[in-house]
Each structure stands twice: as C-alpha cells, then as structure tokens.
Design a protein around this motif. Structure first.
Motif, PDB file in Angstrom:
ATOM      1  N   ARG A   3       2.434  -0.073  -5.090  1.00 27.97           N
ATOM      2  CA  ARG A   3       1.574   0.788  -6.408  1.00 27.97           C
ATOM      3  C   ARG A   3       1.957   0.738  -7.832  1.00 27.97           C
ATOM      4  O   ARG A   3       1.926   0.389  -8.854  1.00 27.97           O
ATOM      5  CB  ARG A   3       1.238   2.339  -6.026  1.00 27.97           C
ATOM      6  N   THR A  29       0.887  -1.479 -10.853  1.00 31.06           N
ATOM      7  CA  THR A  29       0.155  -0.831 -12.104  1.00 31.06           C
ATOM      8  C   THR A  29       0.916  -1.759 -13.086  1.00 31.06           C
ATOM      9  O   THR A  29       0.208  -1.932 -14.161  1.00 31.06           O
ATOM     10  CB  THR A  29       0.698   0.701 -12.030  1.00 31.06           C
ATOM     11  N   ASN A  61       0.963  -1.223   0.063  1.00 29.23           N
ATOM     12  CA  ASN A  61      -0.179   0.062   0.369  1.00 29.23           C
ATOM     13  C   ASN A  61       1.171   1.049  -0.343  1.00 29.23           C
ATOM     14  O   ASN A  61       0.345   1.855   0.036  1.00 29.23           O
ATOM     15  CB  ASN A  61      -0.925  -0.257   1.305  1.00 29.23           C
TER      16      ASN A  61
END
Length: 306
Positions: free
Chosen positions: A130, A134, A125
C-alpha cells in the motif's frame, strides 16, 4: 540475430521518411513568418523577401522538403535561422546535457521502481504494498513542472543546498533528474509489481520454495530474470520518452539541453532546427526499441528472432 538486426536497420529509412514528411508539414503550418522574424521587426518588404530567398523559403514546399531530406541523408541539416550556425553544431552542444540528465533520471528511477515493485509484489495487499503504490500513484499524478518548482523552492530557495540553473557540476543534476525521473519511477514500480505478481504464481517458483530456498533467492534468482522481459520493454520506452520529453523540465530549470533548444526554435520558427530535433528524437526511439529487442536474447536465451 544478425539477419534480424539488418532487417530492422533497413527499416529505418522508410520510417524516418514518413516522420520527416509529417514534421515538415506540421512545421510549415505554424503561424508566423520565419523570414520576418529573422529580418527583424523594422525590416521592409524588400529586405524580408531577400531573407526569404536566402533561406530558401521562396521555393515550392515539395522542393524545400526534397532539399532538406537529401541534405540530411548526407549529414547536412542546414543552418539555424536564429543563430546562423550549422544545426548539427547547435544540437551537438546541447546533446550531452540532455543525455546525461536522462541517464541520471533513468538510473535512480529504474532502481527505485524495481525495488518498490518487487517489495509490493512480495508483500501484496499488505502495508509495504500500500505504501509503495501510494508513492507510485503520487509520482504519476504530480505534474513535473509543479514538482520542479516545489523542489527548487525547498532545496534551493529555503535551504540553499542545491543550485537551480546550469549544468556545471553533479549538484546541478540532482533536482532536474529527480523531477524528470519521478514519473518513470512510479510507472516502473507499478509495472514491476504487476509482472512479479504473475511470475510468483508460476509452478517453478512454487517448486523453488518447496525445495527450501530462501525468499530472497526465489525472488531475485528465479523471479527477477523472467519478470525482466516486460520490464525491460517499459524501460526502453521510458528512456525514449525521457530523451524526447524533457522539454518541460529543461524549461523549468533553464537547462542548456535539446528540450530548451526546441522551445527556442519553435518561438523563432527555426524550421531547420525543429525538423532536425524531431527527426533525432524519432531516431532515438527506433534505436532504443531495437536495443530493447536485442536485450531479450541476453535476458532469456530461449528467445529467437525470425
């Protein structure tokens, strides 16, 4: 372990028999007459009938299947309708390019996927997580044929750094392996992250941290081995999918492998080649799954097969 291995090997024949029946039925449902394709568009009905008899296509379907399967058990897969060469020779010439392309794609994708997954789990997190996820979602979402054409346009056409077709040197493997392995790297990253998140919550991990061990030691020494069991399962499945699913990539890069051979065989209704290739892909899946099960004992010696 030996008893388990023997039982699994005995299960090969029934599985391959079921696959052979399904493939044989599917192949003979394909539209088009292979005898007409082999004889040529200008051949008369008599010539086509002679070709059909020569290929054994005039026999009843059950008799054709029994002849193919009994010969296959003896290592005789028939003769290619398209090239008039033994099917075993056709496949042997195409096996190495597909195998080494798969190994190259699997090598970099597993390494990158493991690293991304571990980093994402440790910094869950936060921005590394991220960014990694992605990239993983992008790898899964982007079609392989579009990625292949994009890489060719960039690195071959515009920059002129890498070749686009052929398998003559290691440089020819770069673009196809990147295209083929992108989806695997994405799947491995997401799967490794999920596995590591569960492992990092275990009591023995908290105990290792309480003892003052460094985060790298905790993650690699105590977390990696236990997280590898589900990851190895995924690795085996992905390797099988790569071997049998490289068709699109081989067509895009005109790769001289088994995927391209299968596409050509379907276009020409080359029944012996199609049946043999699908049986080979099925056998590869079975053997890879068996190898994965045996690897469990090496990763975790407490596992016993009964």
């Amino acid at each position: 372990m030996i008893h388990y291995l023997f039982k699994r090997l005995l299960g090969l024949l029934p599985t391959l028999l079921i696959v052979a029946v399904l493939v044989f039925s599917f192949v003979h449902l394909l539209p088009g007459d292979p005898a007409r394709l082999a004889a040529g568009p200008e051949a008369g009905p008599e010539t086509v009938e002679l070709v059909r008899q020569d290929l054994g296509l005039d026999l009843p379907l059950p008799q054709q299947f029994l002849r193919f399967f009994s010969h296959a058990l003896q290592g005789d897969f028939g003769t290619s309708i398209r090239s008039k060469r033994p099917v075993a020779t056709e496949i042997a010439e195409r096996f190495a390019p597909t195998f080494w392309l798969t190994v190259a794609a699997m090598g970099w994708s597993v390494l990158l996927g493991l690293v991304l997954g571990m980093v994402s789990a440790v910094w869950r997190n936060r921005w590394p997580d991220r960014l990694g996820m992605t990239l993983a979602v992008s790898g899964i979402s982007f079609p392989s044929f579009a990625l292949g054409m994009l890489l060719m346009q960039l690195f071959s056409v515009q920059l002129g750094w890498l070749p686009t077709v052929g398998a003559d040197s290691w440089r020819h493997y770069i673009l196809p392996s990147l295209t083929l392995g992108a989806g695997v790297a994405a799947v491995m990253a997401r799967f490794t992250r999920s596995s590591f998140i569960d492992i990092l919550k275990e009591d023995y991990v908290r105990t290792a941290r309480a003892k003052g061990l460094g985060e790298l030691t905790v993650v690699v020494k105590h977390g990696l081995r236990n997280a590898l069991i589900p990851v190895v399962t995924m690795m085996g499945l992905q390797f099988g999918f790569l071997l049998g699913g490289s068709i699109v990539v081989e067509v895009v890069f005109n790769w001289p492998g088994m995927g391209r051979l299968l596409v050509d065989a379907v276009e020409m209704r080359d029944y012996p080649v199609i049946q043999t290739l699908v049986l080979l892909f099925s056998l590869e899946f079975i053997l890879i799954n068996l190898a994965v099960d045996l690897l469990y004992a090496l990763i975790n010696p407490t596992i016993r097969f009964k």
